[in-house]
Motif scaffolding. Structure first.
Motif, mmCIF file in Angstrom:
data_model
loop_
_atom_site.group_PDB
_atom_site.id
_atom_site.type_symbol
_atom_site.label_atom_id
_atom_site.label_comp_id
_atom_site.label_asym_id
_atom_site.label_seq_id
_atom_site.Cartn_x
_atom_site.Cartn_y
_atom_site.Cartn_z
ATOM 1 N N CYS A 59 8.278 -0.841 -7.668
ATOM 2 C CA CYS A 59 7.728 0.228 -8.498
ATOM 3 C C CYS A 59 8.632 0.560 -9.679
ATOM 4 O O CYS A 59 8.144 1.029 -10.709
ATOM 5 C CB CYS A 59 7.485 1.466 -7.639
ATOM 6 N N GLU A 100 1.894 -5.085 -7.836
ATOM 7 C CA GLU A 100 0.876 -4.535 -6.926
ATOM 8 C C GLU A 100 -0.006 -3.470 -7.591
ATOM 9 O O GLU A 100 -0.313 -2.441 -7.013
ATOM 10 C CB GLU A 100 1.510 -4.010 -5.623
ATOM 11 N N GLU A 150 15.474 -4.236 -5.801
ATOM 12 C CA GLU A 150 14.958 -3.077 -6.528
ATOM 13 C C GLU A 150 15.995 -1.973 -6.427
ATOM 14 O O GLU A 150 16.642 -1.809 -5.384
ATOM 15 C CB GLU A 150 13.645 -2.592 -5.910
ATOM 16 N N GLU A 177 6.709 -9.030 -1.355
ATOM 17 C CA GLU A 177 7.233 -7.896 -0.584
ATOM 18 C C GLU A 177 6.575 -7.967 0.777
ATOM 19 O O GLU A 177 5.341 -7.934 0.872
ATOM 20 C CB GLU A 177 6.859 -6.563 -1.235
ATOM 21 N N TYR A 193 3.274 -4.785 4.126
ATOM 22 C CA TYR A 193 4.178 -4.213 5.124
ATOM 23 C C TYR A 193 3.303 -3.951 6.347
ATOM 24 O O TYR A 193 2.362 -3.156 6.272
ATOM 25 C CB TYR A 193 4.787 -2.903 4.612
#
Ligand code: AHR
Length: 827
Positions: free
Chosen positions: A416, A553, A208, A640, A613
């Motif tokens: 994102c 997400e 990203e 992720e 995370y």
């Protein structure tokens, strides 16, 4: 949607049979979520879970929003709970959530106060704020009745959550105490002779453009703001705008940003240099220069060629000197002369510059030697020696560090960044291909600028160069769930953050066509519209795209669902061979996870992208996370993930927790098809998110401990999982949970690969029995052993590799304290 809410609101009741007073509140400042207190027999109020947030607002961006005021709870005649709250302080957005048990919540919905549903709410809600005293402090809220069984369930639920939180907050710095009486352990690992196929794509990378990963990072361009398109709204950095990173010296050049007759409408700005004085005054005058400072300076290697390119038009014949100059010494490390002919149209220029010294703080200086009005744009300096020597290519050392992970796929362009901060910021792949000057620069939601010189074509090319499957992720026609920027569609307080907006349905067909066009760009014949564009970009052969992600997400709302379903079915209809990867929200549980999986099952989505995370201890205690996943149907992409410690370091503790968890992921490689640690890259002084897999500056590349975990797994992946049982001889369950093993076979080499993790402060000696795999009397097994070890807080592990000759498939192997061992056995 509205109908059901009104119906629900009409049936609301604040009363339940039974007899407990329940107090509903949230902190007055909006921080925190729905909290509950119960009146005890002695008449005093007790906070359930000491102020536990049963649900938090999801409205608006992180930081300034996601707040809750004046929560109101009701039950419907069916016994469901409905929560209504003010999602903004002045109440111009009303939030609503539903739950069957006050513990698990469905995705939130939001309304304007003028909305029929909200009006119904206002008329029905007899909101009489009450102030009670809890622990001697006044608290505002409202009271309703519920039954003791509900209170009991809530108490137990919160106690369980708090117990888990406590468990997940176990860190290695407590190991001394936790394992104070632990002696070196013994254990057995026995392969039982059965096996199953696992995904050969398990280890990949998530790229990203965060932390300056692309521009100023992996993308080889050395000139910052080469196109003069920086926009002041993109960043809070002082001076950010079209002339950022550019300056002039001397008093003979007036530098301004002009927009008349640009090279391309997608790049409206360019530099105008009004140079005064004639040849006589300028010819020997190096003081009048137009300068770019690069991304924190330009780093040059002695003897390496650099290609300077630019576009210019000038109204007077213009000799120019271009030079790479050390900022520290002022010395010209490379220079060249060229003459620009007077022309009304933009012309291309190119020259090679080869510095005679290493330098990490160079600038590019352009020195005009005649008067005139000189327009310049797309001023670019690239190392000729990019990764694989590609023009417009990648910084070689960084790209090599990624290639060394042996990733089997690359996900791009986010994160994102893929779905953007508001609808206007969705990453439109078409704006990232074609001639550089025709690409559409884009605001980067991490607070900077994307030239998109590293665009979809370059991502595909990189994947091909490192033999990895491309996995582009496109927005599901909704922006990031944390958006904070209105788009051209935003029209009221509800959509003011862009968060709740979906692309209008009457534009969805165009969007779907964009998605289909991407597949054609990657795979279509050169005779197709988009295949031709790929060929024009220098790649007539298809890129052989097999996977495409839709959504990142996202909140699994109705707005999301109706758009996702349309896109998914259009892709599957047009390209049934493409695997579509959907999304199940940002956590390993919760409403988006639950709803995302419901949707996945209903729609039979090929694969979904899970994100988490988490604390290292979450990874330790959730190694069975995938064990009960359905083996049929939808597969998992763990897209992720990372272990996060307080302060967000990367150290042996995080690296070993990840190594341990990956033994379980390999065991579940029949349902987990792909995984990628996130984020990947972070530039010094430009890091928005920690931890990352690789830190870098202009001059160095610093892989983390976690990088080595991922590299060891990437180098040693397999396609067959050999079932085994691990038994560690201790009654201490916490110690047991910290030892892990997996055995895979790599069909390409025939090798057996053992991965063994010991996240304990003592040695664990393992008796390893592979006699069910090798013939009983097999002697002389050649093996290569790599051991990564160190104290938990070490950020620089010891990594040692040696050859070990085994004289039997039944042998003993000591696992050092806090170590990860990979053993590759010839079969
Ligand atoms: O990896 C950093 C960010 O984390 C990603 O952009 C986003 O998908 C997630 O929230």
């Amino acid at each position: 949607m509205k109908k059901s809410i009104i119906a629900c609101l009409m049936g609301l009741t604040t009363f339940c049979a039974g007899a407990n007073d329940l107090f509903v509140y949230s902190p007055d400042n909006g921080e925190g979520g729905l909290r509950l207190a119960v009146k005890e027999a002695d008449g005093k109020w007790r906070k359930i879970g000491n102020g536990y947030d049963f649900v938090k607002s999801d409205f608006g961006p992180w930081g300034s929003h996601k707040k809750m005021w004046e929560p109101q709870l009701f039950t419907t005649p069916e016994g469901n709970w409905v929560l209504l709250f003010r999602a903004t302080k002045d109440g111009d957005v009303i939030g609503m959530a539903e739950s069957q048990d006050l513990m698990n919540w469905r995705p939130q919905k939001y309304f304007l106060p003028s909305d029929t549903a909200a009006l119904a709410f206002r008329s029905r809600v007899n909101f009489i704020p009450t102030t009670i005293a809890i622990d001697g402090h006044p608290v505002n809220g409202n009271v309703l009745k519920t039954d003791p069984a509900t209170i009991d369930k809530l108490d137990k639920y919160v106690a369980d959550r708090q117990r888990l939180n406590q468990l997940y907050s176990e860190h290695c710095d407590g190991d001394k105490e936790r394992f104070s009486s632990l002696k070196p352990l013994k254990g057995t690992l026995v392969a039982n002779g059965t096996s199953k196929e696992i995904s050969p794509l398990l280890m990949g990378i998530f790229f990203e453009d965060i932390n300056y990963a692309a521009d100023g990072g992996l993308y080889g361009e050395l000139i910052q703001n080469r196109d003069f398109e920086y926009d002041p709204s993109e960043s809070g950095v002082e001076g950010w705008g079209p002339s950022y990173a550019w300056s002039v010296t001397g008093d003979k050049i007036d530098f301004s940003i002009a927009t008349d007759k640009p090279i391309h409408p997608n790049n409206p700005n360019f530099a105008r240099l009004d140079v005064k004085g004639g040849i006589a005054t300028l010819i020997n005058n190096g003081d009048n220069a137009f300068i770019n400072s690069g991304y924190d300076g330009i780093t040059l290697k002695k003897g390496d060629p650099y290609r300077l390119r630019f576009k210019a038009r000038v109204n007077n014949k213009m000799p120019l000197e271009v030079a790479l100059v050390s900022a520290a010494t002022g010395r010209k490390l490379a220079k060249a002369k060229l003459t620009l002919e007077s022309t009304r149209d933009w012309k291309d220029y190119e020259v090679l510059l080869t510095p005679d010294e290493h330098c990490s703080d160079a600038t590019l200086q352009i020195v005009p030697k005649n008067k005139g009005v000189l327009d310049m744009d797309m001023i670019s300096l690239f190392p000729v020696n990019t990764f694989k020597g590609r023009e417009n290519g990648l910084r070689a050392d960084l790209a090599q560090a990624l290639a060394d992970l042996k990733p089997r796929f690359v996900r791009f362009p986010g994160g994102c960044v893929a779905h953007g901060n508001g609808l206007d910021n969705v990453y439109d792949w078409k704006g990232s291909i074609g001639k550089l000057e025709e690409r559409k620069p884009l605001y980067n939601l991490w607070g900077y600028h994307q030239t998109r010189g590293l665009g979809y074509h370059e991502y595909f090319q990189f994947c091909e160069d490192i033999d990895a499957e491309p996995l582009p992720v496109l927005a599901a026609a909704v922006p990031c769930q944390n958006s904070g920027r209105p788009s051209k569609y935003s029209h009221d307080s509800l959509t003011t953050f862009g968060q709740q907006e979906g692309l209008p349905m009457d534009s969805l067909d165009y969007y779907i066509q964009d998605v289909l066009d991407l597949i054609e760009y990657a795979n279509g014949p050169v005779t197709s519209e988009w295949g031709r564009k790929r060929a024009e970009a220098g790649h007539p052969a298809p890129f052989n795209l097999k996977y495409i992600g839709i959504g990142n997400e996202d909140m699994i709302t109705e707005v999301f669902e109706e758009r996702f379903k349309r896109i998914n079915s259009a892709v599957k209809q047009a390209y049934p061979e493409i695997t579509v990867v959907g999304t199940v929200g940002p956590f390993y549980e919760g409403s988006d996870y639950t709803e995302g999986w419901r949707l996945a099952k209903e729609e039979n989505i090929d694969m979904v992208d899970e994100h988490y995370y988490v604390d290292p201890a979450w990874l330790i205690y959730n190694q069975d996370y995938y064990d009960d996943y359905d083996r049929e149907g939808t597969k998992v992409y763990l897209g992720e993930w990372a272990a996060h410690l307080p302060g967000r370091p990367s150290n042996m503790e995080t690296a070993l927790a990840e190594a341990l968890y990956l033994t379980a992921v390999e065991r579940n490689g029949d349902v987990v098809s792909m995984s990628s640690y996130a984020p990947l890259l972070a530039k010094d002084n430009h890091t928005q998110w920690r931890p990352d897999l690789i830190y870098f500056s202009n001059t160095d590349v610093r892989p983390t401990t976690d990088y080595h975990t991922m590299r060891l797994y990437g180098e040693n992946s397999g396609n067959e999982y050999l079932n085994s049982s691990l038994d560690v001889d201790t009654n201490d369950e916490k110690a047991k949970a910290r030892v892990g093993a997996s055995i895979v076979k790599d069909e390409n080499t025939g090798d057996l690969i053992l991965k063994l993790v010991n996240l304990l402060p003592v040695e664990t000696s393992l008796e390893i029995d592979l006699r069910n795999i090798y013939s009983q009397n097999k002697e002389q097994i050649n093996s290569l052993r790599t051991v990564m070890s160190g104290m938990p807080s070490d950020s620089k592990p010891s990594i040692k590799t040696d050859r070990v000759m085994l004289d039997s498939p039944f042998f003993t192997l000591p696992l050092a304290p806090y170590s990860f061992t990979v053993m590759r056995l010839e079969n």
